[in-house]
Design a protein around this motif. Structure first.
Motif, PDB file in Angstrom:
ATOM      1  N   MET A   3     -24.034  36.664 -48.250  1.00 14.46           N
ATOM      2  CA  MET A   3     -23.423  35.425 -48.529  1.00 14.46           C
ATOM      3  C   MET A   3     -21.949  35.611 -48.055  1.00 14.46           C
ATOM      4  O   MET A   3     -21.201  36.325 -48.643  1.00 14.46           O
ATOM      5  N   ALA A  31     -31.084  31.791 -50.626  1.00 21.13           N
ATOM      6  CA  ALA A  31     -29.499  31.375 -50.317  1.00 21.13           C
ATOM      7  C   ALA A  31     -28.994  30.601 -51.817  1.00 21.13           C
ATOM      8  O   ALA A  31     -28.076  30.865 -52.255  1.00 21.13           O
ATOM      9  N   GLN A  34     -28.653  33.331 -54.694  1.00 17.86           N
ATOM     10  CA  GLN A  34     -27.643  34.124 -54.420  1.00 17.86           C
ATOM     11  C   GLN A  34     -26.311  33.259 -54.872  1.00 17.86           C
ATOM     12  O   GLN A  34     -25.150  33.737 -55.323  1.00 17.86           O
ATOM     13  N   THR A 223     -31.486  31.493 -41.855  1.00 15.18           N
ATOM     14  CA  THR A 223     -30.142  31.769 -42.331  1.00 15.18           C
ATOM     15  C   THR A 223     -29.297  30.605 -42.119  1.00 15.18           C
ATOM     16  O   THR A 223     -28.585  30.164 -42.938  1.00 15.18           O
ATOM     17  N   ASN A 227     -27.520  28.114 -44.583  1.00 18.79           N
ATOM     18  CA  ASN A 227     -26.077  27.756 -44.633  1.00 18.79           C
ATOM     19  C   ASN A 227     -25.396  26.394 -44.615  1.00 18.79           C
ATOM     20  O   ASN A 227     -24.820  25.952 -45.400  1.00 18.79           O
TER      21      ASN A 227
END
Length: 252
Positions: A3, A31, A34, A223, A227
């Motif tokens: 992260m 994500a 996290q 990923t 994001n």
């Protein structure tokens, strides 16, 4: 997944993700966890969901097996997950089926099934989410379209049509829901190197075609897309709504 950015505003926020067991969906589940969010997801892939639940064991994670074409079940899952966690802040309409088929061979039933998965589910999930978000006068809805909606692809007429419809729906709901402080945006990924795509049509030849067509000579990962979803869900994108945002490595 490391992260690199911490969004304090996402801590304890509830996020509901459709198609969250694999690929981009699973990357987003991880994500948001996290970031300290409470994450609910639905899927029909029991094995993948079980694996994700095992590797991400946490009291902030909720799952239900739901076929999103069963719209009442989908809306009920949103209601139940919201009751479980207490408040719904983010809806991510990620589920999709990119089946390839000759246009001249598509039956009426197959066309309608394609719309049910790729378009109808997103609208009725957003409708259910609005009922909760409007009470709070805030919220974020993220719809997953595709760059295929802009470029077209052979033998994918239903999928391309549905993904183009999601762009229009995003703009319409941004207007309709904006007075309640709800933002609605769409993410348009390029070809993402998920396990499923690599195991099916994203062959070495197709990979080279992709690299030849993009400005950044790399493959997009789940990923990378997750994001972008984090940013659109966060307060850092507070004045962004009604937008269709490409993440395609600069595809020409």
């Amino acid at each position: 997944m490391s992260m690199t950015v911490e969004y304090q505003c996402l801590k304890q926020k509830m996020v509901f993700i459709t198609g969250g067991a694999t690929g981009i969906g699973a990357a987003m589940v991880k994500a948001f966890l996290q970031q300290g969010a409470q994450v609910a997801f639905v899927d029909i892939n029991d094995d993948a969901a079980a694996n994700l639940l095992q590797t991400q064991q946490h009291e902030r994670l909720w799952f239900r097996r739901v076929d999103v074409t069963q719209l009442e079940q989908l809306q009920q899952a949103i209601t139940d997950a919201t009751t479980h966690f207490g408040k719904l802040s983010v809806l991510i309409n990620n589920v999709a089926n990119d089946k390839r088929q000759l246009s001249q061979a598509v039956s009426v039933a197959e066309w309608r099934s394609c719309m049910q998965v790729n378009l109808d589910a997103a609208f009725f999930a957003a409708q259910a989410a609005y009922a909760f978000m409007q009470q709070q006068q805030t919220g974020a809805i993220i719809n997953f379209s595709s760059i295929n909606a802009l470029t077209g692809q052979p033998n994918m007429a239903g999928y391309v049509t549905a993904k183009a419809g999601l762009i229009g729906m995003t703009k319409a709901l941004a207007r309709d829901f904006g007075t309640a402080g709800i933002r609605v945006n769409a993410i348009l990924p390029g070809w993402v190197a998920t396990d499923r795509q690599l195991a099916s049509w994203f062959t070495a030849e197709e990979q080279q075609r992709w690299l030849d067509a993009v400005a950044l000579k790399q493959f997009i990962t789940p990923t990378d897309v997750a994001n972008l979803a984090l940013f659109l869900a966060s307060e850092q994108s507070a004045m962004i709504t009604g937008q269709a945002i490409n993440i395609d490595a600069g595809r020409s």
